[in-house]
Enzyme design. Sequence first.
Site, mmCIF file in Angstrom:
data_model
loop_
_atom_site.group_PDB
_atom_site.id
_atom_site.type_symbol
_atom_site.label_atom_id
_atom_site.label_comp_id
_atom_site.label_asym_id
_atom_site.label_seq_id
_atom_site.Cartn_x
_atom_site.Cartn_y
_atom_site.Cartn_z
ATOM 1 N N SER A 1 0.825 -1.210 0.000
ATOM 2 C CA SER A 1 0.000 0.000 0.000
ATOM 3 C C SER A 1 0.861 1.263 0.000
ATOM 4 C CB SER A 1 -0.936 0.012 1.209
ATOM 5 O OG SER A 1 -0.205 0.209 2.404
ATOM 6 N N CYS B 1 -1.635 0.682 10.611
ATOM 7 C CA CYS B 1 -1.086 -0.686 10.623
ATOM 8 C C CYS B 1 -1.108 -1.334 9.229
ATOM 9 C CB CYS B 1 -1.887 -1.524 11.607
ATOM 10 S SG CYS B 1 -1.539 -3.293 11.536
ATOM 11 N N PRO B 2 -0.018 -1.975 8.787
ATOM 12 C CA PRO B 2 1.282 -2.165 9.479
ATOM 13 C C PRO B 2 2.285 -1.050 9.227
ATOM 14 C CG PRO B 2 1.261 -3.436 7.456
ATOM 15 C CD PRO B 2 -0.082 -2.754 7.536
ATOM 16 N N GLY C 1 2.452 0.961 5.838
ATOM 17 C CA GLY C 1 2.804 1.251 4.444
ATOM 18 C C GLY C 1 2.832 2.742 4.136
ATOM 19 N N ASP D 1 -3.475 3.396 15.257
ATOM 20 C CA ASP D 1 -4.128 2.130 14.899
ATOM 21 C C ASP D 1 -4.069 1.194 16.096
ATOM 22 O OD1 ASP D 1 -4.999 -0.327 13.605
ATOM 23 O OD2 ASP D 1 -4.442 0.620 11.711
ATOM 24 N N ASP E 1 -8.536 4.189 18.051
ATOM 25 C CA ASP E 1 -9.392 4.163 16.863
ATOM 26 C C ASP E 1 -9.150 5.453 16.079
ATOM 27 O OD1 ASP E 1 -11.452 4.334 15.009
ATOM 28 O OD2 ASP E 1 -12.993 3.588 16.376
ATOM 29 N N ASP F 1 -5.902 5.621 5.182
ATOM 30 C CA ASP F 1 -6.319 4.545 4.266
ATOM 31 C C ASP F 1 -7.066 3.493 5.078
ATOM 32 O OD1 ASP F 1 -6.636 2.958 2.030
ATOM 33 O OD2 ASP F 1 -4.633 2.081 2.134
ATOM 34 N N LYS G 1 -13.198 4.221 -0.289
ATOM 35 C CA LYS G 1 -13.541 2.920 -0.869
ATOM 36 C C LYS G 1 -14.847 3.061 -1.653
ATOM 37 C CE LYS G 1 -10.026 1.549 1.500
ATOM 38 N NZ LYS G 1 -8.722 1.349 0.860
#
Length: 366
Positions: free
Chosen positions: A188, A221-222, A224, A240, A260, A277, A306
């Site tokens: 990502s 997370c993780p 990118g 995250d 959050d 993202d 999305k």
Amino acid sequence: MNKVVLLCRPGFEKECAAEITDKAGQREIFGFARVKENAGYVIYECYQPDDGDKLIRELPFSSLIFARQWFVVGELLQHLPPEDRITPIVGMLQGVVEKGGELRVEVADTNESKELLKFCRKFTVPLRAALRDAGVLANYETPKRPVVHVFFIAPGCCYTGYSYSNNNSPFYMGIPRLKFPADAPSRSTLKLEEAFHVFIPADEWDERLANGMWAVDLGACPGGWTYQLVKRNMWVYSVDNGPMAQSLMDTGQVTWLREDGFKFRPTRSNISWMVCDMVEKPAKVAALMAQWLVNGWCRETIFNLKLPMKKRYEEVSHNLAYIQAQLDEHGINAQIQARQLYHDREEVTVHVRRIWAAVGGRRDER
């Protein structure tokens, strides 16, 4: 020349067609879109003979979401003789383009076109020489002149035309060629890197992606996207509940906050960038982004929306309009751009930059 070819992600031809029909119509450049499913391109055919040129001159390419590249073309050249494909192409372009600055021989981004792409790369060199001899191309590449496009849709079958270098994608086929960094936590990372290339002019990187800036990555997370910020020597709050890659934590530039992303509120007042993202409904993400921008919690943001299965152009347009309305209501002047990037899938990437606010907010806007 009344046709405009728009390259897009295969499977998103309907969205690309809906968008160009809508935005051309707003400028009273009327026509209709020819769409073939999974072709990777759309042809918008204008009713008036010179409206193709008018469209690619007057409509900002940066305002398009689903198009990777565009150019105006003439009639389809078919049955090019294998022994001499060059002469008919040169003939089509003579009198249309003079002293073009660059040649791009391209195909749509589909699996079926991969073999054709190999041919295009070999064909470019002799075609370039012939176009220079004919005066269609300048003797040297220059970014100040129109780009000449030869677009093959099948062997021996192509469209020829041009785009304006100040209103097109600077990339071949509209795709930045990026290499996945071996030490990045996830693929990502290429989305954010591509977004920087698409949304931020290269000569502004040193100022707007500067060493020592503070940034926030929501849903990190993780890591990118955090990786891209760290690579540019920023200090990053990565938000995250999931863990971050140890390699990023070892840099000392990352503060991991187990929260959050929708509930996190920044405590610093000098955050330059917020990136996001998160897999969530686009309306919910848009509302969160608007909140950050209205409150002046960041100066610039890049985030993904999305897409639903249906009415994707309408959904994106609605969410962008919501963000714009929130900014207008609070007297904030901002620049909004959106694009379905090459590394995006069922999503679009949005960039918003606060320019100034009517009411005192961030110190750097006063």
